[in-house]
Motif scaffolding. Structure first.
Motif, short mmCIF file in Angstrom:
data_model
loop_
_atom_site.label_atom_id
_atom_site.label_comp_id
_atom_site.label_asym_id
_atom_site.label_seq_id
_atom_site.Cartn_x
_atom_site.Cartn_y
_atom_site.Cartn_z
N PRO A 96 -15.56 -44.86 23.98
CA PRO A 96 -16.55 -45.48 23.10
C PRO A 96 -17.21 -44.46 22.19
N ILE A 97 -17.57 -44.90 20.98
CA ILE A 97 -18.23 -44.01 20.03
C ILE A 97 -19.61 -43.65 20.56
N PRO A 98 -19.89 -42.35 20.69
CA PRO A 98 -21.20 -41.97 21.25
C PRO A 98 -22.34 -42.35 20.31
N GLU A 99 -23.49 -42.51 20.93
CA GLU A 99 -24.71 -42.83 20.16
C GLU A 99 -25.01 -41.68 19.20
N ALA A 100 -25.37 -42.03 17.96
CA ALA A 100 -25.70 -41.00 17.00
C ALA A 100 -26.97 -40.28 17.43
N ALA B 192 -17.45 -33.00 3.04
CA ALA B 192 -18.51 -33.95 2.69
C ALA B 192 -18.51 -35.14 3.65
N THR B 193 -17.32 -35.60 4.04
CA THR B 193 -17.25 -36.70 5.00
C THR B 193 -17.86 -36.28 6.33
N TRP B 194 -17.60 -35.07 6.75
CA TRP B 194 -18.18 -34.59 8.01
C TRP B 194 -19.70 -34.55 7.93
N VAL B 195 -20.20 -34.12 6.77
CA VAL B 195 -21.65 -34.10 6.60
C VAL B 195 -22.20 -35.53 6.72
N LEU B 196 -21.46 -36.50 6.18
CA LEU B 196 -21.87 -37.89 6.31
C LEU B 196 -21.93 -38.30 7.78
N LEU B 197 -21.05 -37.72 8.61
CA LEU B 197 -21.05 -38.00 10.05
C LEU B 197 -22.15 -37.25 10.78
N GLU B 198 -23.01 -36.58 10.03
CA GLU B 198 -24.09 -35.75 10.58
C GLU B 198 -23.58 -34.56 11.35
N ALA B 199 -22.35 -34.14 11.05
CA ALA B 199 -21.84 -32.89 11.63
C ALA B 199 -21.96 -31.83 10.56
N GLU B 200 -23.22 -31.53 10.14
CA GLU B 200 -23.39 -30.68 8.96
C GLU B 200 -22.88 -29.26 9.22
N PHE B 201 -23.00 -28.80 10.46
CA PHE B 201 -22.55 -27.43 10.74
C PHE B 201 -21.05 -27.30 10.48
N SER C 142 -32.55 -33.68 15.04
CA SER C 142 -31.95 -32.70 15.93
C SER C 142 -30.98 -31.85 15.12
N SER C 143 -30.90 -30.55 15.48
CA SER C 143 -30.03 -29.65 14.73
C SER C 143 -28.75 -29.44 15.52
N ASN C 144 -27.61 -29.86 14.94
CA ASN C 144 -26.39 -29.70 15.72
C ASN C 144 -25.86 -28.28 15.69
N LEU D 233 -36.21 -29.80 -2.69
CA LEU D 233 -35.52 -31.05 -3.00
C LEU D 233 -34.88 -31.64 -1.75
N ALA D 234 -34.13 -30.83 -0.99
CA ALA D 234 -33.46 -31.32 0.21
C ALA D 234 -33.79 -30.38 1.36
N ASN D 235 -34.61 -30.83 2.29
CA ASN D 235 -35.01 -29.98 3.40
C ASN D 235 -33.93 -30.04 4.48
N VAL D 236 -32.82 -29.33 4.24
CA VAL D 236 -31.67 -29.43 5.13
C VAL D 236 -31.86 -28.51 6.34
N ASN D 237 -31.38 -28.97 7.49
CA ASN D 237 -31.48 -28.16 8.70
C ASN D 237 -30.72 -26.86 8.58
#
Lengths: 353, 201
Positions: free
Chosen positions: B118-122, B44-53, B127-129, A117-121
């Motif tokens: 300045p806010i860095p480029e996403a 959840a907000t951090w995940v939205l920022l693509e900081a999933e780790f 890419s895996s953080n 469902l979600a291919n999460v890293n």
């Protein structure tokens, strides 16, 4: 699935079509899962029955096959009783908190190559994180019940789950060192190459630790001090009845199936066939012997059977023995294994390449 | 409003609400539960920022481990709320002073040059953080990382040493002794002649 998306896109706004497809996928995962949970309870009663020279349930439907349905219907129509002076909101939130993580984890489980469902890293980390939320349901149920037995049980569970999570996390570290990824699909792909490509062989100790702590995490026998009938009646769910009680059961069995599937994915090559790609050219046999969902199902079912087998075989651990096993045996084993693995990877030894 | 923005607002609203409830809830267990909710939604907000780790680790460490122990302690305490509330007005001025000081410090820090960039480029989505974080942690920041680890170990050992006490006369099983027992310690096989049944003589 793609054709469905394009079909829906033709008359719906873009976001809505995606949402509908995701919801359909969720239903496609959860419905079989809940059915599997229902029939796991049936399998448990039958298998343990035969192991103890009994017949098991055999009255409802042919050979007792409708027993889980009858159970569900009975539980649905039972009255839900709330204990006096309990905190009502938490009392009803607790079973949901137990069930929700157990179902949410399935979003990152791949069933075949690309069937996820979600291919999460960071899929493996996500599983660990959501799995660690399971315990809240049980702890809160114990507290909200306003009952001494229930709170004793929830204290036991809290300590046990936090302890075994460490060993489990370390076992997963070993897996991701070998495969170099946290993505479950990648982890399975790294095990390709037939029976001897699987992670069990180089990581046998970690596999044992993972499965033992998996059994402990799901509070199953022989680690079921949470519901030690002879000591604390039924543990955290003494005060629950009807569907609220059934939700705890659902959560427990869904986690059992999850741990079995994870063991199959992480250590036994998931959907990969033990024969590798050697038989892919044979017409019908190649389909059966090649990679596919059926292999994952078979492996997961074996580990699920082990769960039931353990329950019929081992006596319950004493509480201090559980703590000793977790902290003094499982964690050191994983630490030593990971160290050895690190050395082997640094030196470039074969099984870890 | 895009869907992402909508999700962001939902999570932020829940975070703010639960953060306020942590302070205002009467029952400490409810306060702890709202703290869990606040942690979870900020993850959840951090995940939205693509900081999933970071998001996942927040849930794993704080929600999954720290808060479990927290709840543990709170549930076992018998907290009398009336006594806690006593002297609220007396300490009020001091409390306000502390709050103002903390708020002023935070504003000063946020306005400082370190945060004014300045806010860095996403990063690209694939890419895996986790990997990036690991690489930087074990190369550039390896000494601070290792030192932090050593300090944590020292803290753990110190905490155990401070709370460990041995009581005399406690009746509990010695697991080491239990495991070390052999059959010979418990079982004695005696050879003897069979005795005649009674009245058979």
């Amino acid at each position: 699935m793609d054709t469905l998306t394009t079909f829906l896109n033709s008359f719906l706004p873009e976001g809505l079509a995606t949402l509908i497809v995701i919801l359909l996928k969720i239903i496609a995962i959860l419905l079989p899962l809940i059915l599997a949970v229902a029939y796991t309870t049936f399998a448990e009663r039958k298998i343990i029955g035969y192991m103890q020279s009994r017949m098991g349930p055999n009255r409802v439907g042919p050979k007792g096959w409708l027993q889980p349905i009858a159970d569900t219907v009975k539980l649905m129509f039972k009255e839900i009783i709330t204990p006096t002076r309990s905190s009502k909101v938490v009392f009803f939130i607790a079973p949901m908190l137990a069930l929700a993580p157990a179902l949410a984890v399935w979003s990152v489980i791949p069933f075949w190559d690309g069937g996820v469902l979600a291919n999460v890293n960071a899929g493996l980390l996500l599983i660990l994180a959501i799995n660690s939320l399971d315990v809240f349901g049980i702890i809160l149920a114990g507290w909200a019940s306003n009952s001494k037995y229930a709170i004793l049980s929830s204290l036991r569970v809290g300590a046990q789950v936090v302890s075994y999570e460490i060993a489990m996390g370390f076992a997963l570290v070993g897996v991701l060192m070998v495969s170099g990824s946290l993505n479950l699909t990648e982890i399975v792909r790294a095990q390709s190459g037939g029976l001897f490509g699987w992670n069990v062989w180089p990581l046998f100790g970690l596999f044992v630790v993972f499965f033992i702590s998996g059994v402990a995490e799901t509070n199953r026998a022989p680690f079921d001090v949470a519901e030690g009938e002879s000591e604390i009646v039924a543990g955290f769910h003494v005060e629950y009845s009807g569907m609220a009680f059934a939700l705890f059961f659902l959560a427990e069995y869904a986690s059992m199936i999850l741990i079995s599937t994870l063991t199959a994915l992480l250590f036994f090559g998931g959907w990969l066939s033990p024969f590798g790609t050697s038989m892919d050219d044979i017409p019908v046999l190649g389909f059966l012997m090649g990679d596919g969902f059926h292999w994952l199902l078979l492996k997961a079912m074996f580990f699920l059977f082990c769960y039931l087998w353990f329950r019929a075989t081992f006596p319950r651990y004493r509480y201090d023995q559980i703590m000793r096993l977790g902290w003094k045996i499982l964690i050191p084993v994983t630490l030593v294994w990971i160290f050895g693995e690190g050395v082997a990877i640094a030196l470039g030894w074969q099984p870890w390449l | 409003m895009t869907f992402e923005l909508f999700i962001f607002y939902v999570f932020s609203a829940v975070t703010l609400f639960s953060a306020v409830r942590v302070v205002t809830a009467r029952n400490p267990v409810y306060a702890a539960l709202f703290l869990i909710l606040a942690f979870f939604t900020s993850a959840a907000t951090w995940v939205l920022l693509e900081a999933e780790f970071l998001g996942v680790v927040l849930v794993l460490v704080y929600v999954g481990a720290v808060m479990v122990l927290f709840l543990f302690v709170i549930m076992m305490l018998d907290i009398n709320i009336d006594i806690l509330k006593e002297g609220f007005t007396r300490y009020m001025p001091l409390g306000i002073l502390v709050a103002v000081a903390v708020a002023a410090e935070m504003i000063l820090v946020m306005k400082s040059k370190t945060f004014d960039r300045p806010i860095p480029e996403a990063a690209p989505l694939d890419s895996s953080n986790t990997e990036a974080l690991g690489e930087i942690l074990y190369t550039e920041y390896v000494y601070p990382f290792e030192i932090a680890a050593v300090i944590l170990v020292v803290a753990i050992i110190a905490a155990i040493a401070l709370t460990l006490r041995r009581r005399e006369g406690v009746k509990k099983q010695d697991q080491g002794a239990q495991i070390r027992t052999r059959k010979e310690d418990r079982l004695r096989i005696i050879k003897m002649k069979t005795e005649a049944k009674q009245g058979e003589r």
